[in-house]
Design a protein around this motif. Structure first.
Motif, PDB file in Angstrom:
ATOM      1  N   CYS A  32    -105.559   6.362 -51.822  1.00  0.00           N
ATOM      2  CA  CYS A  32    -106.636   7.295 -51.506  1.00  0.00           C
ATOM      3  C   CYS A  32    -107.726   7.039 -52.534  1.00  0.00           C
ATOM      4  O   CYS A  32    -107.630   7.478 -53.687  1.00  0.00           O
ATOM      5  N   CYS A  51    -101.962  11.885 -50.016  1.00  0.00           N
ATOM      6  CA  CYS A  51    -101.419  10.716 -49.315  1.00  0.00           C
ATOM      7  C   CYS A  51    -100.347  11.139 -48.317  1.00  0.00           C
ATOM      8  O   CYS A  51    -100.286  10.604 -47.203  1.00  0.00           O
ATOM      9  N   ARG A  97    -101.976  12.530 -45.337  1.00  0.00           N
ATOM     10  CA  ARG A  97    -102.518  11.438 -44.521  1.00  0.00           C
ATOM     11  C   ARG A  97    -101.400  10.804 -43.665  1.00  0.00           C
ATOM     12  O   ARG A  97    -101.547  10.622 -42.471  1.00  0.00           O
ATOM     13  N   LEU A 149    -102.058  13.458 -40.545  1.00  0.00           N
ATOM     14  CA  LEU A 149    -103.239  12.830 -39.932  1.00  0.00           C
ATOM     15  C   LEU A 149    -102.868  11.662 -39.031  1.00  0.00           C
ATOM     16  O   LEU A 149    -103.367  11.518 -37.924  1.00  0.00           O
ATOM     17  N   LYS A 150    -101.955  10.788 -39.530  1.00  0.00           N
ATOM     18  CA  LYS A 150    -101.662   9.573 -38.778  1.00  0.00           C
ATOM     19  C   LYS A 150    -100.856   9.844 -37.518  1.00  0.00           C
ATOM     20  O   LYS A 150    -100.654   8.943 -36.701  1.00  0.00           O
ATOM     21  N   VAL A 169    -108.889   8.963 -40.542  1.00  0.00           N
ATOM     22  CA  VAL A 169    -108.403   8.112 -41.637  1.00  0.00           C
ATOM     23  C   VAL A 169    -109.179   6.795 -41.666  1.00  0.00           C
ATOM     24  O   VAL A 169    -109.598   6.320 -42.728  1.00  0.00           O
TER      25      VAL A 169
END
Ligand SMILES: [Zn+2]
Length: 285
Positions: free
Chosen positions: A213, A232, A235, A239-240, A249
């Motif tokens: 990040c 992280c 993420r 997010l992913k 991202v």
């Protein structure tokens, strides 16, 4: 082949002529010692961070040990200074499509860094360049490995060297603002290159070592930091998992290296950035 140049910095170091974000003042006492003990005459009034560190080492070693040790340090400083010239020479050869000599100059540049940093052949690691102003060297190193990958692609007998360059590039590029750019170009090369395997290998390796990040790492100067880890995790685990999150991202990776390098140049903004990131990390975890 190599459109990557440092365009952001506009100051040039009077000693090594590298383009850098800032210069450090060499105080009178140090200049005197550089002139008298280290034979650097006239000693520059200001230099880049890298040169400053080499000179400081030279001066302290020179005072303590003199002769032999300082000759070694002096040699180191000289090599450090000349590294910028090697890159310029390599780029000139590239422009003339003289790939063989370009490769030699790029390899020489890497050897110089190995000597300056006491590393084994092929043993440069991003850690050596982690601190502040030297992080700019990471981008130069990554673009050198990229250019070498492209040069070694001209002939299959260089396949082994190309493969080594792929490994090193994967190691370095994730710490640089050209990460997204190189990933995209490598993707094109998996279809256009003579030896697409090398580019596939690079992509596989760099996908395995996920980029850090950028902003958080810059704000905390440390990617082992707990807030950085929380972000992280957010993420990777949240997010992913969604399409919108993945779009975010990928946008973040395009914008953040630039913001992070701004932040590195304006360290007084770091405390505010840390507060903001801690707030975000708390909200999302
Ligand atoms: Zn310099």
């Amino acid at each position: 082949m190599s459109e990557i140049t440092q365009t952001e910095g506009i100051i040039s170091c009077p000693y090594c002529h590298d383009t850098v974000p800032a210069l450090i003042r060499v105080e009178a006492g140090m200049r005197l010692r550089l002139q008298e003990n280290a034979n650097i005459n006239p000693a520059p009034e200001q230099v880049c961070d890298g040169c400053y560190k080499m000179m400081a080492k030279l001066v302290s070693k020179g005072a303590a040990l003199r002769a032999e040790a300082s000759a070694k340090e002096q040699n180191r400083l000289m090599l450090w200074k000349n590294r910028v010239g090697l890159i310029k020479q390599a780029k000139q050869y590239l422009a003339q499509k003289n790939f063989a000599d370009a490769a030699v100059s790029f390899e020489k540049y890497l050897r110089v860094l190995e000597i300056v940093y006491d590393a084994q052949p092929g043993g440069l690691t991003p850690d050596l360049f982690k601190n502040d102003a030297k992080s700019q060297e990471l981008t130069v190193i990554a673009s050198v490995y990229w250019d070498l990958m492209r040069i070694y692609d001209t002939n299959t007998r260089y396949a082994e060297r190309q493969s080594k360059a792929a490994e090193k590039l994967a190691e370095f590029v994730r710490f640089t603002p050209i990460f997204g750019h190189i990933m995209k170009k490598a993707d094109v090369q998996t279809r256009a290159a003579k030896n697409p395997e090398a580019f596939k290998k690079f992509l596989k390796l760099s996908n395995a070592k996920r980029p850090r990040c950028f902003i958080a790492t810059s704000a905390f100067d440390d990617y082992e930091n707990e807030t950085v880890r929380q972000l992280c995790r957010f993420r990777d685990h949240r997010l992913k998992k969604s399409w919108l999150g993945r779009r975010f991202v990928s946008l973040y990776y395009r914008v953040s290296p630039r913001l992070a390098s701004r932040l590195d140049r304006l360290p007084r903004l770091k405390p505010a950035a840390r507060v903001a990131l801690k707030w975000v990390a708390k909200r999302v975890s």
